[in-house]
Motif scaffolding. Structure first.
Motif, PDB file in Angstrom:
ATOM      1  N   LYS A  51       0.828  -1.261   0.139  1.00  0.00           N
ATOM      2  CA  LYS A  51       0.211  -0.015  -0.140  1.00  0.00           C
ATOM      3  C   LYS A  51       0.709   1.281  -0.043  1.00  0.00           C
ATOM      4  O   LYS A  51       0.358   2.308  -0.555  1.00  0.00           O
ATOM      5  CB  LYS A  51      -0.783   0.093   1.100  1.00  0.00           C
ATOM      6  N   GLU A  52       1.783   1.300   0.851  1.00  0.00           N
ATOM      7  CA  GLU A  52       2.919   2.498   0.956  1.00  0.00           C
ATOM      8  C   GLU A  52       3.635   2.477  -0.508  1.00  0.00           C
ATOM      9  O   GLU A  52       3.678   3.655  -0.903  1.00  0.00           O
ATOM     10  CB  GLU A  52       3.813   2.306   1.876  1.00  0.00           C
ATOM     11  N   GLU A  53       4.109   1.580  -1.104  1.00  0.00           N
ATOM     12  CA  GLU A  53       4.751   1.478  -2.414  1.00  0.00           C
ATOM     13  C   GLU A  53       3.553   2.321  -3.570  1.00  0.00           C
ATOM     14  O   GLU A  53       4.113   2.959  -4.206  1.00  0.00           O
ATOM     15  CB  GLU A  53       5.250   0.248  -2.657  1.00  0.00           C
ATOM     16  N   PHE A  54       2.473   1.643  -3.599  1.00  0.00           N
ATOM     17  CA  PHE A  54       1.192   2.223  -4.465  1.00  0.00           C
ATOM     18  C   PHE A  54       1.134   3.802  -4.220  1.00  0.00           C
ATOM     19  O   PHE A  54       1.016   4.491  -5.090  1.00  0.00           O
ATOM     20  CB  PHE A  54       0.100   1.279  -3.946  1.00  0.00           C
ATOM     21  N   ARG A  55       0.853   4.213  -2.906  1.00  0.00           N
ATOM     22  CA  ARG A  55       0.928   5.412  -2.603  1.00  0.00           C
ATOM     23  C   ARG A  55       1.907   6.251  -2.995  1.00  0.00           C
ATOM     24  O   ARG A  55       1.712   7.451  -3.775  1.00  0.00           O
ATOM     25  CB  ARG A  55       0.588   5.838  -1.059  1.00  0.00           C
ATOM     26  N   LEU A  56       3.242   5.818  -2.916  1.00  0.00           N
ATOM     27  CA  LEU A  56       4.407   6.665  -3.046  1.00  0.00           C
ATOM     28  C   LEU A  56       4.413   6.847  -4.656  1.00  0.00           C
ATOM     29  O   LEU A  56       5.123   7.797  -5.121  1.00  0.00           O
ATOM     30  CB  LEU A  56       5.800   6.174  -2.475  1.00  0.00           C
ATOM     31  N   HIS A  57       4.216   5.616  -5.283  1.00  0.00           N
ATOM     32  CA  HIS A  57       4.342   5.503  -6.695  1.00  0.00           C
ATOM     33  C   HIS A  57       3.377   6.747  -7.263  1.00  0.00           C
ATOM     34  O   HIS A  57       3.899   7.414  -8.235  1.00  0.00           O
ATOM     35  CB  HIS A  57       4.062   4.229  -7.316  1.00  0.00           C
ATOM     36  N   PHE A  58       2.274   6.884  -6.713  1.00  0.00           N
ATOM     37  CA  PHE A  58       1.350   7.808  -7.501  1.00  0.00           C
ATOM     38  C   PHE A  58       1.562   9.310  -7.007  1.00  0.00           C
ATOM     39  O   PHE A  58       1.243  10.285  -7.847  1.00  0.00           O
ATOM     40  CB  PHE A  58      -0.104   7.496  -6.809  1.00  0.00           C
ATOM     41  N   ARG A  59       2.020   9.318  -5.753  1.00  0.00           N
ATOM     42  CA  ARG A  59       2.644  10.744  -5.346  1.00  0.00           C
ATOM     43  C   ARG A  59       3.517  11.125  -6.117  1.00  0.00           C
ATOM     44  O   ARG A  59       3.640  12.501  -6.427  1.00  0.00           O
ATOM     45  CB  ARG A  59       3.138  10.496  -3.941  1.00  0.00           C
ATOM     46  N   ASN A  60       4.570  10.319  -6.726  1.00  0.00           N
ATOM     47  CA  ASN A  60       5.554  10.579  -7.601  1.00  0.00           C
ATOM     48  C   ASN A  60       4.920  11.136  -8.969  1.00  0.00           C
ATOM     49  O   ASN A  60       5.464  12.306  -9.623  1.00  0.00           O
ATOM     50  CB  ASN A  60       6.281   9.506  -7.838  1.00  0.00           C
ATOM     51  N   ILE A  61       3.982  10.586  -9.245  1.00  0.00           N
ATOM     52  CA  ILE A  61       3.277  10.905 -10.643  1.00  0.00           C
ATOM     53  C   ILE A  61       2.866  12.366 -10.419  1.00  0.00           C
ATOM     54  O   ILE A  61       2.742  13.296 -11.259  1.00  0.00           O
ATOM     55  CB  ILE A  61       2.254   9.788 -10.982  1.00  0.00           C
ATOM     56  N   SER A  62       2.231  12.968  -9.222  1.00  0.00           N
ATOM     57  CA  SER A  62       1.717  14.010  -8.992  1.00  0.00           C
ATOM     58  C   SER A  62       2.623  15.139  -9.103  1.00  0.00           C
ATOM     59  O   SER A  62       2.347  16.185  -9.563  1.00  0.00           O
ATOM     60  CB  SER A  62       0.722  14.043  -7.699  1.00  0.00           C
ATOM     61  N   ARG A  63       3.807  14.789  -8.715  1.00  0.00           N
ATOM     62  CA  ARG A  63       4.997  15.594  -8.811  1.00  0.00           C
ATOM     63  C   ARG A  63       5.543  15.885 -10.183  1.00  0.00           C
ATOM     64  O   ARG A  63       5.932  17.073 -10.583  1.00  0.00           O
ATOM     65  CB  ARG A  63       6.183  15.151  -7.901  1.00  0.00           C
ATOM     66  N   ILE A  64       5.451  14.772 -11.054  1.00  0.00           N
ATOM     67  CA  ILE A  64       5.743  15.033 -12.557  1.00  0.00           C
ATOM     68  C   ILE A  64       4.831  16.036 -13.204  1.00  0.00           C
ATOM     69  O   ILE A  64       5.233  16.591 -14.167  1.00  0.00           O
ATOM     70  CB  ILE A  64       5.615  13.622 -13.225  1.00  0.00           C
ATOM     71  N   MET A  65       3.783  16.216 -12.550  1.00  0.00           N
ATOM     72  CA  MET A  65       2.668  17.312 -13.369  1.00  0.00           C
ATOM     73  C   MET A  65       3.411  18.610 -13.286  1.00  0.00           C
ATOM     74  O   MET A  65       3.141  19.621 -14.132  1.00  0.00           O
ATOM     75  CB  MET A  65       1.494  17.310 -12.708  1.00  0.00           C
ATOM     76  N   ASP A  66       4.426  18.911 -12.471  1.00  0.00           N
ATOM     77  CA  ASP A  66       4.989  20.354 -12.458  1.00  0.00           C
ATOM     78  C   ASP A  66       6.066  20.314 -13.380  1.00  0.00           C
ATOM     79  O   ASP A  66       6.687  21.302 -13.450  1.00  0.00           O
ATOM     80  CB  ASP A  66       5.858  20.587 -10.936  1.00  0.00           C
ATOM     81  N   CYS A  67       6.453  19.529 -14.180  1.00  0.00           N
ATOM     82  CA  CYS A  67       7.296  19.230 -15.062  1.00  0.00           C
ATOM     83  C   CYS A  67       6.510  19.435 -16.559  1.00  0.00           C
ATOM     84  O   CYS A  67       7.167  19.593 -17.701  1.00  0.00           O
ATOM     85  CB  CYS A  67       8.098  18.054 -15.203  1.00  0.00           C
ATOM     86  N   VAL A  68       5.225  19.465 -16.627  1.00  0.00           N
ATOM     87  CA  VAL A  68       4.735  19.549 -17.821  1.00  0.00           C
ATOM     88  C   VAL A  68       4.969  20.965 -18.408  1.00  0.00           C
ATOM     89  O   VAL A  68       4.454  22.145 -17.787  1.00  0.00           O
ATOM     90  CB  VAL A  68       3.205  19.477 -17.817  1.00  0.00           C
ATOM     91  N   GLY A  69       5.285  21.310 -19.607  1.00  0.00           N
ATOM     92  CA  GLY A  69       5.843  22.653 -20.277  1.00  0.00           C
ATOM     93  C   GLY A  69       4.370  23.520 -20.527  1.00  0.00           C
ATOM     94  O   GLY A  69       4.499  24.782 -20.538  1.00  0.00           O
ATOM     95  N   CYS A  70       3.341  22.751 -20.989  1.00  0.00           N
ATOM     96  CA  CYS A  70       2.113  23.593 -21.204  1.00  0.00           C
ATOM     97  C   CYS A  70       1.483  23.972 -19.942  1.00  0.00           C
ATOM     98  O   CYS A  70       0.999  23.057 -19.157  1.00  0.00           O
ATOM     99  CB  CYS A  70       1.247  22.755 -22.436  1.00  0.00           C
ATOM    100  N   ILE A  71       1.368  25.282 -19.738  1.00  0.00           N
ATOM    101  CA  ILE A  71       0.775  25.786 -18.476  1.00  0.00           C
ATOM    102  C   ILE A  71      -0.893  25.128 -18.249  1.00  0.00           C
ATOM    103  O   ILE A  71      -1.282  24.734 -17.196  1.00  0.00           O
ATOM    104  CB  ILE A  71       0.758  27.061 -18.178  1.00  0.00           C
ATOM    105  N   LYS A  72      -1.725  25.430 -19.604  1.00  0.00           N
ATOM    106  CA  LYS A  72      -2.997  24.684 -19.328  1.00  0.00           C
ATOM    107  C   LYS A  72      -2.999  23.168 -19.177  1.00  0.00           C
ATOM    108  O   LYS A  72      -3.620  22.927 -18.367  1.00  0.00           O
ATOM    109  CB  LYS A  72      -3.625  25.067 -20.646  1.00  0.00           C
ATOM    110  N   CYS A  73      -2.212  22.354 -20.070  1.00  0.00           N
ATOM    111  CA  CYS A  73      -2.047  21.123 -19.565  1.00  0.00           C
ATOM    112  C   CYS A  73      -1.444  20.917 -18.128  1.00  0.00           C
ATOM    113  O   CYS A  73      -1.998  19.952 -17.600  1.00  0.00           O
ATOM    114  CB  CYS A  73      -0.999  20.432 -20.641  1.00  0.00           C
TER     115      CYS A  73
END
Length: 469
Positions: A376-398
Motif C-alpha cells: 500500500k505504501e509503495e502504491f501511494r508513493l508511486h502515485f505521489r511521484n506522478i503528481s510531482r511529475i505534473m510540475d514538469c509539464v511545459g504547457c501551462i494549461k496542460c
C-alpha cells in the motif's frame, strides 16, 4: 413437367445456392465504428460491472447533474501553484503556443467566501470553524515552548496530515498560488506535443508503473515499433500481476485515455485571424483508439477509462457521510445559492451510493499485514511521484488540468484507502480524523467530471464513426 414450371424450379434452386454461397463469404472489413468499440462491451476485468450499465448510469443520471454542480462558484475556482519548478529535470522553457496559456483570476473575481472562508451559516458551523482555526494555529501547543519545538510540532502535524495523501499537495498559502476559473480555461487541444510531452508520459509509465526488469516491452502506449503479438504478450504479463499493481497501470492508462478523449473532442479545427473553432476531430480519436491503428490496444485503453470511472464513483459513494454533516457548508458568501449547491451535491452522492455494482476496494491490500502495508505504501508513493511529475509539464494549461486530475484521483484513492473511518463518521460531536481540504474537494469532483465527460463523449464519437466507411 411444363417448361415454365421447370424454369421456375431451376431459378429457385439457383437463388438458394447463391444465397447460401453469399452467407459463407468472409465479412467485409470492419467499419470504423466497430474497430474502435467492438471490444469495449460487456464486463470489465477485476470488476463485476459491465460497460453498458456504466454508459446508461453516467450519461443519463450522473453527467447532467454533475455539469450543473461544476458550473457553480464553489467548484469552478481552483487554487493552484502553476509556477513550481520541476523536481526531476530542467524544463528549459514553457510552451510558447498561445493556447497553452492560463489566465488566473484577479482577486476581486473570486467570491469573498472562497478567498477568506469567513462566511458561516450557523452557530454549529461557527463553532466547528473555530475549532479548525484553533487546530491550524496549534492552539493546543503551549505557547511558551521554544520556536524550534513549535516548528517540530508543525512538521509532525504536516506529516500526519500527509500520511494518507496520495498526492504532492500545493502550498495554497504560497504567494505563487493563484485562483483559476476552470470554466474560462477549459481543457482542450493546445498543440503541446513532441519530445517534451513524450518525456512526461514516458516518465509516468516507465518509472512509476510497476514493471519488473524482465519485461522489456515499453509500458508507454505512445512507444513505436510494437507489434500486436508483442502487445498480447504484454497483457498476458499484466494479468499475471497482483490485483493492486494491475489496477495501478489501469488507472494511469484510464486517466491517459480520458485526457486524449478531451483533446480529440475539443480540437482546434479552424484557426484564423477572425475566428477559432473547436470541435470533434474524429481522425485524432481514431489515431489514439482505433484497433488497427493502435495495434490492438485502443479498445483496451477505453476499457481502462471505465475502470477509473468505477474507482472514482466508489470513492464518491463512500465519502457521503463527510458531506452529510450539518457543519459542512460550501462557503462562497451567497447563502441561498450555497444551500442549493449542497443539496445538489448530496443528490449526486446519494445517486452514486445507489449504484448496485460498485468496485470493491476491500479486495486491495489484503493478506499478510506487513506485506500488505508495504504494498500500500509503495502504491501511494508511486502515485505521489506522478503528481510531482505534473510540475514538469511545459504547457501551462496542460499542467493545470494534469495537476487537477491527478489530485482528484489521488483524493479518491485517499478516500478508499484511508486508515481513518469515513462511513461511520459521527454527525455531531468531536471532529472526525478524516478531513478533506477545499482544494481536494474541488479537484475530486472536477476530476470525476472529466471522466464522466469522456464517457459521454464516446457516444458522440460512436455516432461520428458510424458515418465513416
Amino acid at each position: 413437367m411444363p417448361r415454365p414450371l421447370l424454369l421456375q424450379l431451376l431459378l429457385g434452386l439457383l437463388w438458394r445456392c447463391a444465397a447460401a454461397s453469399a452467407s459463407q463469404q468472409p465479412p467485409p472489413a470492419a467499419s470504423a465504428e466497430s474497430r474502435c468499440f467492438c471490444q469495449v462491451t460487456g464486463y470489465l476485468d477485476d470488476c463485476t460491472c459491465d460497460v453498458e450499465t456504466l454508459d446508461a448510469f453516467n450519461n443519463y443520471k450522473v453527467f447532467p447533474r454533475l455539469q450543473t454542480l461544476l458550473e457553480s462558484d464553489y467548484f469552478r475556482y481552483y487554487k493552484v501553484n502553476l509556477k513550481k519548478s520541476c523536481p526531476f529535470w530542467n524544463v528549459n522553457s514553457h510552451c510558447g503556443i498561445r493556447d497553452c496559456a492560463v489566465q488566473p483570476c484577479q482577486s476581486d473575481e473570486v467570491p469573498d467566501g472562497i478567498r477568506s472562508a469567513s462566511y458561516k451559516y450557523s452557530e454549529e458551523a461557527n463553532a466547528s470553524a473555530k475549532d479548525c482555526e484553533e487546530a491550524e494555529r496549534l492552539g493546543a501547543v503551549d505557547e511558551s515552548l521554544s520556536e524550534e519545538t513549535v516548528e517540530a510540532v508543525r512538521q509532525w502535524t504536516r506529516h500526519d496530515d500527509s500520511a494518507d495523501s496520495f498526492c504532492e499537495v500545493d502550498d495554497i498559502q504560497s504567494p505563487e498560488a493563484e485562483y483559476v476559473d476552470l470554466l474560462l480555461n477549459p481543457e482542450r487541444y493546445t498543440g503541446y506535443k513532441g519530445p517534451d510531452a513524450w518525456k512526461i508520459w514516458n516518465s509516468i509509465y516507465e518509472e512509476n508503473c510497476f514493471k519488473p526488469h524482465s519485461v522489456q516491452r515499453p509500458l508507454n502506449p505512445l512507444a513505436t515499433g510494437r507489434g500486436e503479438n508483442e502487445g498480447n504478450l504484454f497483457y498476458s504479463w499484466l494479468e499475471g500481476l497482483c490485483v493492486e499493481k494491475r489496477a495501478f497501470y489501469k488507472l494511469i492508462s484510464g486517466l491517459h485515455s480520458s485526457i486524449n478523449i478531451h483533446l480529440s473532442a475539443r480540437y482546434l479545427l479552424q484557426d484564423t485571424w477572425s475566428k477559432k473553432q473547436w470541435g470533434h476531430n474524429v481522425t485524432e480519436f481514431q489515431q489514439r483508439f482505433d484497433e488497427v491503428l493502435t495495434q490492438g490496444e485502443g479498445p483496451r485503453r477505453l476499457k481502462n477509462l471505465y475502470f477509473i470511472f468505477l474507482i472514482e464513483l466508489r470513492a464518491l459513494s463512500k465519502v457521503l457521510p463527510f458531506f452529510e454533516r450539518p457543519d459542512f457548508q460550501l462557503f462562497t458568501g451567497n447563502k441561498e445559492r450555497d444551500g442549493e449547491i449542497k443539496s445538489l451535491l448530496l443528490e449526486i452522492l446519494h445517486l452514486t451510493k445507489s449504484f448496485p455494482l460498485h468496485f470493491d476496494e476491500n479486495s486491495f491490500f489484503v493478506g499478510k499485514q506487513r506485506e500488505a502495508a508495504k504494498l500500500k505504501e509503495e502504491f501511494r508513493l508511486h502515485f505521489r511521484n506522478i503528481s510531482r511529475i505534473m510540475d514538469c509539464v511545459g504547457c501551462i494549461k496542460c499542467r493545470l488540468w494534469g495537476k487537477l486530475q491527478t489530485q482528484g484521483l489521488g483524493t479518491a484513492l485517499k478516500i478508499l484507502f484511508s486508515e481513518s473511518q469515513i462511513e461511520n463518521m459521527p454527525e455531531r460531536g468531536p471532529s472526525p480524523t478524516f478531513h478533506l481540504t477545499r482544494q481536494e474537494i474541488v479537484s475530486l469532483f472536477n476530476a470525476f467530471g472529466r471522466i464522466s465527460t469522456s464517457i459521454k463523449e464516446l457516444d458522440n464519437f460512436r455516432n461520428f464513426l458510424q458515418t465513416l466507411p
